[in-house]
Design a protein around this motif. Structure first.
Motif, PDB file in Angstrom:
ATOM      1  N   ASP A  54       0.694  -1.087   0.123  1.00 11.75           N
ATOM      2  CA  ASP A  54      -0.098   0.032   0.009  1.00 11.75           C
ATOM      3  C   ASP A  54       0.771   1.155   0.272  1.00 11.75           C
ATOM      4  N   THR A  55       2.077   1.053  -0.270  1.00 10.33           N
ATOM      5  CA  THR A  55       2.983   2.602  -0.320  1.00 10.33           C
ATOM      6  C   THR A  55       3.577   2.571  -1.418  1.00 10.33           C
ATOM      7  N   LEU A  56       3.774   3.977  -1.925  1.00 10.55           N
ATOM      8  CA  LEU A  56       4.710   4.266  -3.093  1.00 10.55           C
ATOM      9  C   LEU A  56       5.784   4.489  -2.810  1.00 10.55           C
ATOM     10  N   VAL A  57       6.964   3.894  -3.582  1.00 11.07           N
ATOM     11  CA  VAL A  57       8.352   4.208  -3.352  1.00 11.07           C
ATOM     12  C   VAL A  57       8.938   4.674  -4.432  1.00 11.07           C
ATOM     13  N   THR A  92       8.400  -7.104  -4.273  1.00 18.70           N
ATOM     14  CA  THR A  92       7.587  -8.177  -4.473  1.00 18.70           C
ATOM     15  C   THR A  92       7.652  -8.865  -3.239  1.00 18.70           C
ATOM     16  N   GLY A  93       6.491  -9.308  -2.887  1.00 21.51           N
ATOM     17  CA  GLY A  93       6.345  -9.788  -1.307  1.00 21.51           C
ATOM     18  C   GLY A  93       6.397  -8.954  -0.410  1.00 21.51           C
ATOM     19  N   LYS A  94       7.210  -8.955   0.782  1.00 23.17           N
ATOM     20  CA  LYS A  94       7.712  -7.835   1.610  1.00 23.17           C
ATOM     21  C   LYS A  94       8.842  -7.428   1.614  1.00 23.17           C
ATOM     22  N   ARG A  95       9.562  -7.522   0.185  1.00 23.56           N
ATOM     23  CA  ARG A  95      10.810  -7.066   0.097  1.00 23.56           C
ATOM     24  C   ARG A  95      10.859  -5.949  -1.155  1.00 23.56           C
ATOM     25  N   THR A  96      11.609  -5.067  -1.053  1.00 27.49           N
ATOM     26  CA  THR A  96      11.848  -4.194  -2.127  1.00 27.49           C
ATOM     27  C   THR A  96      13.338  -3.929  -2.462  1.00 27.49           C
ATOM     28  N   TRP A  97      13.822  -3.665  -3.339  1.00 29.44           N
ATOM     29  CA  TRP A  97      15.163  -3.392  -3.933  1.00 29.44           C
ATOM     30  C   TRP A  97      15.093  -2.125  -4.733  1.00 29.44           C
ATOM     31  N   ALA A  98      16.307  -1.571  -4.756  1.00 32.93           N
ATOM     32  CA  ALA A  98      16.808  -0.450  -5.576  1.00 32.93           C
ATOM     33  C   ALA A  98      18.035  -0.670  -5.933  1.00 32.93           C
ATOM     34  N   GLY A  99      18.388   0.051  -7.202  1.00 31.90           N
ATOM     35  CA  GLY A  99      19.862  -0.232  -7.521  1.00 31.90           C
ATOM     36  C   GLY A  99      20.272   1.192  -8.415  1.00 31.90           C
ATOM     37  N   GLY A 100      21.309   1.342  -8.732  1.00 37.82           N
ATOM     38  CA  GLY A 100      21.856   2.334  -9.394  1.00 37.82           C
ATOM     39  C   GLY A 100      23.281   2.342  -9.829  1.00 37.82           C
ATOM     40  N   HIS A 101      23.991   3.708  -9.794  1.00 34.54           N
ATOM     41  CA  HIS A 101      25.242   4.100  -9.974  1.00 34.54           C
ATOM     42  C   HIS A 101      26.109   3.277  -8.990  1.00 34.54           C
ATOM     43  N   ASP A 102      27.392   3.045  -9.456  1.00 35.84           N
ATOM     44  CA  ASP A 102      28.255   2.420  -8.583  1.00 35.84           C
ATOM     45  C   ASP A 102      27.990   1.074  -8.266  1.00 35.84           C
ATOM     46  N   ALA A 103      27.231   0.395  -9.264  1.00 35.60           N
ATOM     47  CA  ALA A 103      26.766  -0.883  -9.062  1.00 35.60           C
ATOM     48  C   ALA A 103      26.146  -1.191  -7.803  1.00 35.60           C
ATOM     49  N   VAL A 104      25.483  -0.143  -7.084  1.00 33.84           N
ATOM     50  CA  VAL A 104      24.830  -0.358  -5.766  1.00 33.84           C
ATOM     51  C   VAL A 104      23.368  -0.870  -5.935  1.00 33.84           C
ATOM     52  N   ASN A 110      10.682  -3.022   4.945  1.00 36.79           N
ATOM     53  CA  ASN A 110       9.660  -2.325   5.612  1.00 36.79           C
ATOM     54  C   ASN A 110       8.995  -1.116   4.613  1.00 36.79           C
ATOM     55  N   LYS A 111       8.901  -1.651   3.329  1.00 31.13           N
ATOM     56  CA  LYS A 111       8.067  -0.813   2.349  1.00 31.13           C
ATOM     57  C   LYS A 111       8.990   0.720   2.144  1.00 31.13           C
ATOM     58  N   GLY A 112      10.421   0.488   2.379  1.00 23.96           N
ATOM     59  CA  GLY A 112      11.005   1.663   1.816  1.00 23.96           C
ATOM     60  C   GLY A 112      11.380   2.593   3.103  1.00 23.96           C
TER      61      GLY A 112
END
Length: 325
Positions: A54-57, A92-104, A110-112
């Motif tokens: 229910d949360t936008l990230v 997806t599910g209860k997990r969120t991932w983000a990625g970007g520069h520096d191969a991070v 907890n929804k971001g």
């Protein structure tokens, strides 16, 4: 586009580049620079947006992560273990991932609200451009200069592999069509498909040799690739054949979304294109005039757009103004 002189069309076995598994590094084991709290983070450059329950990230420059439950009021996450620009976010599910520069690559349970760093390698000078997880354990990260990594433990460890052993063009967007079928939209006319969840890849034969920046499932049968100078390609047979769609615009298209049969393309210079069903694209000019990066459906025909100057809405609210061609 004929590839006979450049690259034969066949399935590439995904080759592990060495036997070393790229171990994820928890942020309490290394010195980490955390994203700064900025009063105008909501108006900064934002590059992707997703829904975590229910949360936008949304994520963007300087490691900025913002969350909202209504799309109107946004709160900057306080515990983000990177200052690298974040280009992609997936949940997806209860997990969120983000990625970007520096191969991070960072993750949240907890929804971001708070995040942990899973991977970081600035020396490789590659950016993570897209992340997709099939479940909370099995996922793929793709990016610049052929970056292709997979994990089976939620991102604690990443195995470096390759999609195409002959070239290292940017891999920009990955699309999951279910039943092991995946598409990758890439740079310079090089895009790929897999029928085995990414174990092997086949080069696609596209009618346009420019870069494709994104991929969208437009219907049960059809997908769109979109990208440089207003080019949009459609395939309704899992990428075997493609048709170029006329957009009547040369604005490059970084983002797209689908809602109730309406396709929205979020482009540069405030250009927004919409298409209902199989009809023609209609061009709108957002009053912000900014370069958009991503779009997300809100329901009831509304979309959120992110890009320069943060978060925007389409259609615009009364008083903001919008012109159509």
């Amino acid at each position: 586009m004929t590839r006979s002189s450049k690259l034969p069309v066949f399935f590439y076995a995904v080759l592990a580049t060495g036997l070393l598994t790229l171990a994820a590094i928890a942020d309490h084991h290394i010195d980490v620079e955390y994203a700064e709290q900025m009063p105008l983070a909501q108006d900064s450059l934002l590059l992707d947006i997703t829904r975590a329950g229910d949360t936008l990230v949304t994520v963007g420059e300087r490691g900025h992560v913002l969350t909202s439950t209504d799309g109107a009021t946004w709160v900057q996450a306080e515990h983000v273990p990177t200052r690298s620009t974040l280009t992609t976010v997936f949940s997806t599910g209860k997990r969120t991932w983000a990625g970007g520069h520096d191969a991070v690559i960072i993750t949240s349970s907890n929804k971001g609200k708070t995040w942990t760093q899973e991977f970081f390698d600035p020396d490789r000078q590659q950016a993570v451009m897209d992340i997709h997880f099939f479940d909370e354990n099995n996922g793929i990260a793709i990016g610049s200069y052929g970056l292709y990594m997979r994990t089976s433990d939620g991102g604690k460890n990443w195995n470096e592999e390759t999609v195409d052993p002959e070239i290292d063009y940017h891999l920009n967007s990955i699309l999951d069509l279910g039943e092991g079928r995946l598409l990758i939209a890439g740079e310079a006319g090089y895009s790929y498909r897999s029928f085995d969840n990414g174990d092997s890849w086949e080069a696609l034969d596209l009618p346009y040799e420019g870069s494709m920046w994104g991929a969208l499932r437009a219907s049960d049968e059809c997908v769109l690739f979109y990208g440089l100078r207003g080019h949009v390609l459609e395939s309704c047979d899992l990428g075997t054949s493609w048709t170029e769609l006329e957009t009547n615009s040369i604005a490059s298209i970084p983002g797209a979304a689908e809602q109730d049969g309406v396709i929205l393309l979020a482009a540069n210079s405030g250009v927004v294109m919409t298409r209902e069903g199989s009809g023609p694209f209609k061009i709108h000019h957002h009053s912000s005039g900014v370069d958009f990066a991503a779009a997300l459906p809100l329901g009831d025909g509304d979309f959120l757009l992110v890009g320069e100057e943060g978060i925007h809405r389409f259609p615009e609210t009364t008083g903001e103004g919008e012109s159509d061609d």
